[in-house]
Design a protein around this motif. Structure first.
Motif, PDB file in Angstrom:
ATOM      1  N   GLU A 197       0.826  -1.206   0.000  1.00 53.94           N
ATOM      2  CA  GLU A 197       0.000   0.000   0.000  1.00 53.94           C
ATOM      3  C   GLU A 197       0.862   1.258   0.000  1.00 53.94           C
ATOM      4  OE1 GLU A 197      -3.191   0.295  -0.378  1.00 53.94           O
ATOM      5  OE2 GLU A 197      -3.404  -1.881  -0.601  1.00 53.94           O
ATOM      6  N   ASN A 198       1.940   1.231   0.792  1.00 55.20           N
ATOM      7  CA  ASN A 198       2.841   2.392   0.805  1.00 55.20           C
ATOM      8  C   ASN A 198       3.488   2.605  -0.556  1.00 55.20           C
ATOM      9  OD1 ASN A 198       2.296   2.798   3.531  1.00 55.20           O
ATOM     10  ND2 ASN A 198       4.045   1.560   4.203  1.00 55.20           N
ATOM     11  N   ALA A 199       3.880   1.502  -1.215  1.00 58.33           N
ATOM     12  CA  ALA A 199       4.472   1.629  -2.549  1.00 58.33           C
ATOM     13  C   ALA A 199       3.467   2.171  -3.546  1.00 58.33           C
ATOM     14  CB  ALA A 199       4.999   0.272  -3.009  1.00 58.33           C
ATOM     15  N   ARG A 200       2.205   1.720  -3.412  1.00 58.41           N
ATOM     16  CA  ARG A 200       1.178   2.232  -4.310  1.00 58.41           C
ATOM     17  C   ARG A 200       0.952   3.730  -4.085  1.00 58.41           C
ATOM     18  NH1 ARG A 200      -2.250  -1.208  -3.149  1.00 58.41           N
ATOM     19  NH2 ARG A 200      -1.995  -2.610  -4.939  1.00 58.41           N
ATOM     20  N   ILE A 201       0.983   4.151  -2.825  1.00 61.66           N
ATOM     21  CA  ILE A 201       0.822   5.582  -2.528  1.00 61.66           C
ATOM     22  C   ILE A 201       2.000   6.373  -3.078  1.00 61.66           C
ATOM     23  CG2 ILE A 201       0.717   7.279  -0.668  1.00 61.66           C
ATOM     24  CD1 ILE A 201      -0.780   5.177   1.000  1.00 61.66           C
ATOM     25  N   ALA A 202       3.231   5.838  -2.880  1.00 55.67           N
ATOM     26  CA  ALA A 202       4.413   6.525  -3.399  1.00 55.67           C
ATOM     27  C   ALA A 202       4.388   6.594  -4.923  1.00 55.67           C
ATOM     28  CB  ALA A 202       5.678   5.809  -2.920  1.00 55.67           C
ATOM     29  N   ALA A 203       3.924   5.521  -5.550  1.00 56.55           N
ATOM     30  CA  ALA A 203       3.832   5.536  -7.018  1.00 56.55           C
ATOM     31  C   ALA A 203       2.811   6.561  -7.490  1.00 56.55           C
ATOM     32  CB  ALA A 203       3.472   4.139  -7.524  1.00 56.55           C
ATOM     33  N   ASN A 204       1.709   6.659  -6.754  1.00 54.92           N
ATOM     34  CA  ASN A 204       0.716   7.670  -7.122  1.00 54.92           C
ATOM     35  C   ASN A 204       1.261   9.079  -6.943  1.00 54.92           C
ATOM     36  OD1 ASN A 204      -1.201   5.726  -7.758  1.00 54.92           O
ATOM     37  ND2 ASN A 204      -1.981   5.630  -5.663  1.00 54.92           N
ATOM     38  N   ARG A 205       2.145   9.269  -5.963  1.00 62.68           N
ATOM     39  CA  ARG A 205       2.751  10.588  -5.770  1.00 62.68           C
ATOM     40  C   ARG A 205       3.688  10.943  -6.924  1.00 62.68           C
ATOM     41  NH1 ARG A 205       4.414   9.895   0.623  1.00 62.68           N
ATOM     42  NH2 ARG A 205       2.311  10.002   1.481  1.00 62.68           N
ATOM     43  N   GLN A 206       4.280   9.909  -7.532  1.00 62.00           N
ATOM     44  CA  GLN A 206       5.176  10.157  -8.657  1.00 62.00           C
ATOM     45  C   GLN A 206       4.430  10.400  -9.957  1.00 62.00           C
ATOM     46  OE1 GLN A 206       8.362  10.574  -8.386  1.00 62.00           O
ATOM     47  NE2 GLN A 206       8.432  10.060  -6.207  1.00 62.00           N
ATOM     48  N   THR A 207       3.141  10.270  -9.940  1.00 61.83           N
ATOM     49  CA  THR A 207       2.360  10.423 -11.165  1.00 61.83           C
ATOM     50  C   THR A 207       2.342  11.881 -11.609  1.00 61.83           C
ATOM     51  OG1 THR A 207       0.963   8.569 -10.502  1.00 61.83           O
ATOM     52  CG2 THR A 207       0.121  10.021 -12.221  1.00 61.83           C
ATOM     53  N   ARG A 208       2.584  12.107 -12.898  1.00 56.63           N
ATOM     54  CA  ARG A 208       2.484  13.439 -13.496  1.00 56.63           C
ATOM     55  C   ARG A 208       1.271  13.440 -14.424  1.00 56.63           C
ATOM     56  NH1 ARG A 208       6.125  13.349 -10.337  1.00 56.63           N
ATOM     57  NH2 ARG A 208       8.180  14.319 -10.497  1.00 56.63           N
ATOM     58  N   TYR A 209       0.632  14.566 -14.468  1.00 54.79           N
ATOM     59  CA  TYR A 209      -0.490  14.689 -15.392  1.00 54.79           C
ATOM     60  C   TYR A 209      -0.525  16.095 -15.961  1.00 54.79           C
ATOM     61  CZ  TYR A 209      -2.770  16.738 -11.270  1.00 54.79           C
ATOM     62  OH  TYR A 209      -3.058  17.505 -10.181  1.00 54.79           O
ATOM     63  N   LEU A 210      -1.078  16.186 -17.143  1.00 53.01           N
ATOM     64  CA  LEU A 210      -1.103  17.444 -17.886  1.00 53.01           C
ATOM     65  C   LEU A 210      -2.443  18.128 -17.645  1.00 53.01           C
ATOM     66  CD1 LEU A 210       0.303  17.991 -21.388  1.00 53.01           C
ATOM     67  CD2 LEU A 210      -1.995  18.766 -20.940  1.00 53.01           C
ATOM     68  N   SER A 211      -2.384  19.366 -17.166  1.00 55.28           N
ATOM     69  CA  SER A 211      -3.588  20.141 -16.882  1.00 55.28           C
ATOM     70  C   SER A 211      -3.679  21.303 -17.872  1.00 55.28           C
ATOM     71  CB  SER A 211      -3.547  20.678 -15.441  1.00 55.28           C
ATOM     72  OG  SER A 211      -4.683  21.462 -15.164  1.00 55.28           O
ATOM     73  N   MET A 212      -4.793  21.379 -18.578  1.00 54.23           N
ATOM     74  CA  MET A 212      -4.991  22.413 -19.594  1.00 54.23           C
ATOM     75  C   MET A 212      -5.397  23.723 -18.930  1.00 54.23           C
ATOM     76  SD  MET A 212      -4.206  21.140 -22.476  1.00 54.23           S
ATOM     77  CE  MET A 212      -4.795  22.541 -23.417  1.00 54.23           C
ATOM     78  N   GLY A 213      -4.671  24.777 -19.275  1.00 55.77           N
ATOM     79  CA  GLY A 213      -5.049  26.113 -18.832  1.00 55.77           C
ATOM     80  C   GLY A 213      -5.871  26.841 -19.882  1.00 55.77           C
ATOM     81  N   VAL A 214      -5.434  26.724 -21.134  1.00 56.86           N
ATOM     82  CA  VAL A 214      -6.146  27.327 -22.269  1.00 56.86           C
ATOM     83  C   VAL A 214      -6.310  26.235 -23.321  1.00 56.86           C
ATOM     84  CG1 VAL A 214      -6.114  29.104 -24.050  1.00 56.86           C
ATOM     85  CG2 VAL A 214      -5.175  29.607 -21.796  1.00 56.86           C
ATOM     86  N   THR A 215      -7.521  25.861 -23.588  1.00 61.43           N
ATOM     87  CA  THR A 215      -7.794  24.819 -24.578  1.00 61.43           C
ATOM     88  C   THR A 215      -7.758  25.391 -25.991  1.00 61.43           C
ATOM     89  OG1 THR A 215     -10.168  25.227 -24.363  1.00 61.43           O
ATOM     90  CG2 THR A 215      -9.201  23.513 -22.964  1.00 61.43           C
ATOM     91  N   PRO A 216      -7.433  24.581 -26.998  1.00 55.92           N
ATOM     92  CA  PRO A 216      -7.399  25.077 -28.380  1.00 55.92           C
ATOM     93  C   PRO A 216      -8.801  25.479 -28.866  1.00 55.92           C
ATOM     94  CG  PRO A 216      -6.178  23.024 -28.171  1.00 55.92           C
ATOM     95  CD  PRO A 216      -6.932  23.208 -26.899  1.00 55.92           C
ATOM     96  N   VAL A 217      -8.884  26.675 -29.439  1.00 58.91           N
ATOM     97  CA  VAL A 217     -10.144  27.205 -29.976  1.00 58.91           C
ATOM     98  C   VAL A 217      -9.933  27.528 -31.451  1.00 58.91           C
ATOM     99  CG1 VAL A 217     -11.876  29.027 -29.796  1.00 58.91           C
ATOM    100  CG2 VAL A 217     -10.793  28.137 -27.719  1.00 58.91           C
ATOM    101  N   LYS A 218     -10.883  27.166 -32.251  1.00 56.88           N
ATOM    102  CA  LYS A 218     -10.788  27.379 -33.702  1.00 56.88           C
ATOM    103  C   LYS A 218     -10.785  28.868 -34.023  1.00 56.88           C
ATOM    104  CE  LYS A 218     -13.264  26.326 -37.989  1.00 56.88           C
ATOM    105  NZ  LYS A 218     -14.423  25.632 -38.566  1.00 56.88           N
ATOM    106  N   PRO A 219      -9.740  29.397 -34.687  1.00 55.54           N
ATOM    107  CA  PRO A 219      -9.709  30.822 -35.043  1.00 55.54           C
ATOM    108  C   PRO A 219     -10.645  31.118 -36.207  1.00 55.54           C
ATOM    109  CG  PRO A 219      -7.763  29.732 -35.898  1.00 55.54           C
ATOM    110  CD  PRO A 219      -8.518  28.695 -35.111  1.00 55.54           C
ATOM    111  N   ASP A 220     -11.239  32.322 -36.205  1.00 50.89           N
ATOM    112  CA  ASP A 220     -12.133  32.725 -37.294  1.00 50.89           C
ATOM    113  C   ASP A 220     -11.507  33.740 -38.235  1.00 50.89           C
ATOM    114  OD1 ASP A 220     -11.981  34.727 -35.471  1.00 50.89           O
ATOM    115  OD2 ASP A 220     -14.141  35.119 -35.343  1.00 50.89           O
ATOM    116  N   GLU A 221     -10.292  34.235 -37.914  1.00 54.78           N
ATOM    117  CA  GLU A 221      -9.571  35.153 -38.789  1.00 54.78           C
ATOM    118  C   GLU A 221      -8.119  34.701 -38.890  1.00 54.78           C
ATOM    119  OE1 GLU A 221      -9.866  39.149 -37.523  1.00 54.78           O
ATOM    120  OE2 GLU A 221     -12.033  39.323 -37.898  1.00 54.78           O
ATOM    121  N   ALA A 222      -7.520  35.068 -40.030  1.00 49.66           N
ATOM    122  CA  ALA A 222      -6.119  34.698 -40.252  1.00 49.66           C
ATOM    123  C   ALA A 222      -5.212  35.506 -39.326  1.00 49.66           C
ATOM    124  CB  ALA A 222      -5.738  34.934 -41.708  1.00 49.66           C
ATOM    125  N   THR A 223      -4.269  34.828 -38.707  1.00 46.27           N
ATOM    126  CA  THR A 223      -3.319  35.486 -37.806  1.00 46.27           C
ATOM    127  C   THR A 223      -2.098  35.992 -38.551  1.00 46.27           C
ATOM    128  OG1 THR A 223      -4.048  33.921 -36.099  1.00 46.27           O
ATOM    129  CG2 THR A 223      -2.056  35.195 -35.648  1.00 46.27           C
TER     130      THR A 223
END
Length: 490
Positions: free
Chosen positions: A429-455
């Motif tokens: 159980e301790n190893a499972r908890i430690a492994a979960n602590r080592q887990t990395r995950y990607l959190s989106m701050g700004v999601t991709p939005v379809k542009p309506d004008e040329a940049t």
């Protein structure tokens, strides 16, 4: 040959001449004075080796070389007499008529000459300005016009999709002071963020995007302008250069955010490529810690499996002993035997009391005395037999003490293996908890939005930038040419 070489000694007169010349050098005479001194020395017939020597010779002769009256003295100053051969200025020949000039220098003539000079200066200035504007038009304005024409008329509009995400990790409970200090900042996952950024900007990501969504084929289409278009048979290196221009990533170390801008010729493809790269980043984040988590769990799982196997073997040994000895619980058997011995001893005690009571009579009844004695002997023998079952073995029967000892050892082994299994389970159980602590995950701050004008392209900004660049290049070349011309002419 230099003086004082090969044993030669300078004459005192030569030393004096050199000292006089050095003194004359220190007087700071002008070039005009030195030229006048040389002319006066020539007129006096003095052979001077230099202008300073001419000044020395004239002064030694008593002639001031800097008086203009001395410049018209006779060339031969050694002649006798006070002025027999004096050469005076020549007179104008009488045969020629010396009339005044017809060109009268009036104020009008001077003004006309000044006007002519001013017109000549203005004409040269106009010619230089015309040449300057010609060079500017050829080297600055024409390239700028071509650049602006490309951006406004030829360049294919490009659409940019922006997104922003951060790499986070599970909260580590009970960590050290440094981990708690940087746990909530971008420094905790800065290495992971930089690794993900490097991966998204690598050739591997470009090749994977090409395999999944046809990156090369998309940018090789005919409707994209030739400058931004990719050749159909382009190499991976050329494709990677285009990929770096169309996938722009930046990392903010203070906040830990990764900003990504994906540029494509249409908005749908821009959003598609952006989502694909984000999914690649998530897989990369999972892959970075999967091996560490697997290693941590592997040892704990193996330890738990071994502990469970040993417990099963110990329990099997207890069952085998119970079947062999035909005993469920040795303590119960010992208790039964002990109780039997107690009952027999109580009955023996009663029989002995009865016997003593009979023997206390003066004439005991033999009919009652003999059975009572036989009963006492039988009880003693039975008690001895029951006691023998507890401590001694007879034939194939094992003593209760031995059976109790073997069964208790087996049960104690089971208890020990049970404790070890619980410890292994806690470690798992301790190893499972430690492994979960080592887990990395990607959190989106700004999601991709379809542009309506040329940049892109930014037409006005790019045209002004081209004008500044060409102007700077022209200015540098002009300054370099002017400096080189001045150096050569001087």
């Amino acid at each position: 040959m230099a003086k004082g070489v090969n044993g030669e000694v300078s004459d005192a007169r030569e030393v004096s001449v050199e000292q006089e010349i050095q003194a004359i050098r220190k007087e700071g005479l002008t070039g005009r004075q030195l030229r006048m001194a040389r002319r006066v020395a020539q007129k006096h017939g003095l052979k001077a080796t230099s202008d300073f020597d001419a000044v020395r010779l004239l002064r030694a002769k008593g002639v001031d070389p800097f008086q203009r009256s001395n410049a018209i003295l006779p060339s031969d100053s050694n002649t006798d007499g006070a002025g027999d051969n004096t050469q005076l200025p020549q007179t104008v020949p009488l045969a020629k008529t010396n009339l005044p000039s017809t060109n009268v220098d009036t104020a009008g003539a001077r003004a006309q000459a000044i006007l002519k000079i001013q017109r000549d200066i203005a004409r040269r200035r106009r010619r230089k300005l015309l040449l300057l504007f010609t060079r500017l038009a050829f080297f600055v304005f024409l390239p700028t016009f071509l650049v602006g024409y490309y951006y406004y008329k030829i360049a294919t509009p490009m659409y940019a999709t922006t997104s922003q995400f951060v790499i986070q990790k599970a909260d580590a409970q009970g960590g050290g002071k440094m981990s708690s200090l940087f746990g909530g900042t971008g420094f905790a996952t800065s290495q992971d963020s930089i690794t993900v950024q490097s991966y998204l900007q690598s050739r591997d990501a470009m090749l994977r995007l090409d395999r999944d969504y046809g990156f090369k084929e998309y940018f090789s289409q005919d409707w994209i302008d030739p400058i931004q278009r990719l050749d159909p048979d382009a190499s991976n290196e050329q494709s990677y250069k285009l990929y770096k221009r169309h996938v722009i990533l930046s990392y903010d170390p203070t906040e830990g955010n990764i900003k990504m801008e994906v540029i494509a010729a249409d908005p749908d493809t821009s959003v598609l490529y952006s989502n694909a790269l984000i999914s690649y980043a998530e897989e990369q984040v999972d892959h970075m810690t999967s091996r560490m988590r697997a290693d941590q769990m592997k040892g704990a799982e193996e330890n738990y499996a071994d502990a469970k196997k040993e417990l099963d073997l110990a329990q099997e040994k207890v069952n085998s002993l119970q079947e062999t000895l035909q005993v469920i619980n040795t303590e119960v058997e010992v208790t039964l035997l002990t109780n039997s011995i107690s009952l027999l001893e109580q009955e023996l005690l009663q029989a002995e009391l009865s016997l003593e009571e009979l023997q206390s009579n003066p004439r005991p009844n033999p009919a009652k005395l003999a059975p009572l004695e036989r009963k006492i002997e039988t009880l003693k023998r039975k008690i001895q037999e029951v006691r023998g079952k507890l401590v001694s073995s007879s034939g194939s029967d094992v003593s209760v003490a031995r059976r109790t000892s073997e069964l208790r050892n087996a049960e104690r082994e089971v208890e020990t293996r049970t404790i070890m299994l619980e410890a292994a389970l806690q470690q798992l159980e301790n190893a499972r908890i430690a492994a979960n602590r080592q887990t990395r995950y990607l959190s989106m701050g700004v999601t991709p939005v379809k542009p309506d004008e040329a940049t892109y392209p930014r037409k006005f900004e790019n045209t002004i930038l081209a004008l500044l660049i060409f102007s700077g290049i022209y200015l540098m070349i002009s300054l370099t040419a002017s400096i080189l011309r001045e150096q050569v002419s001087s």
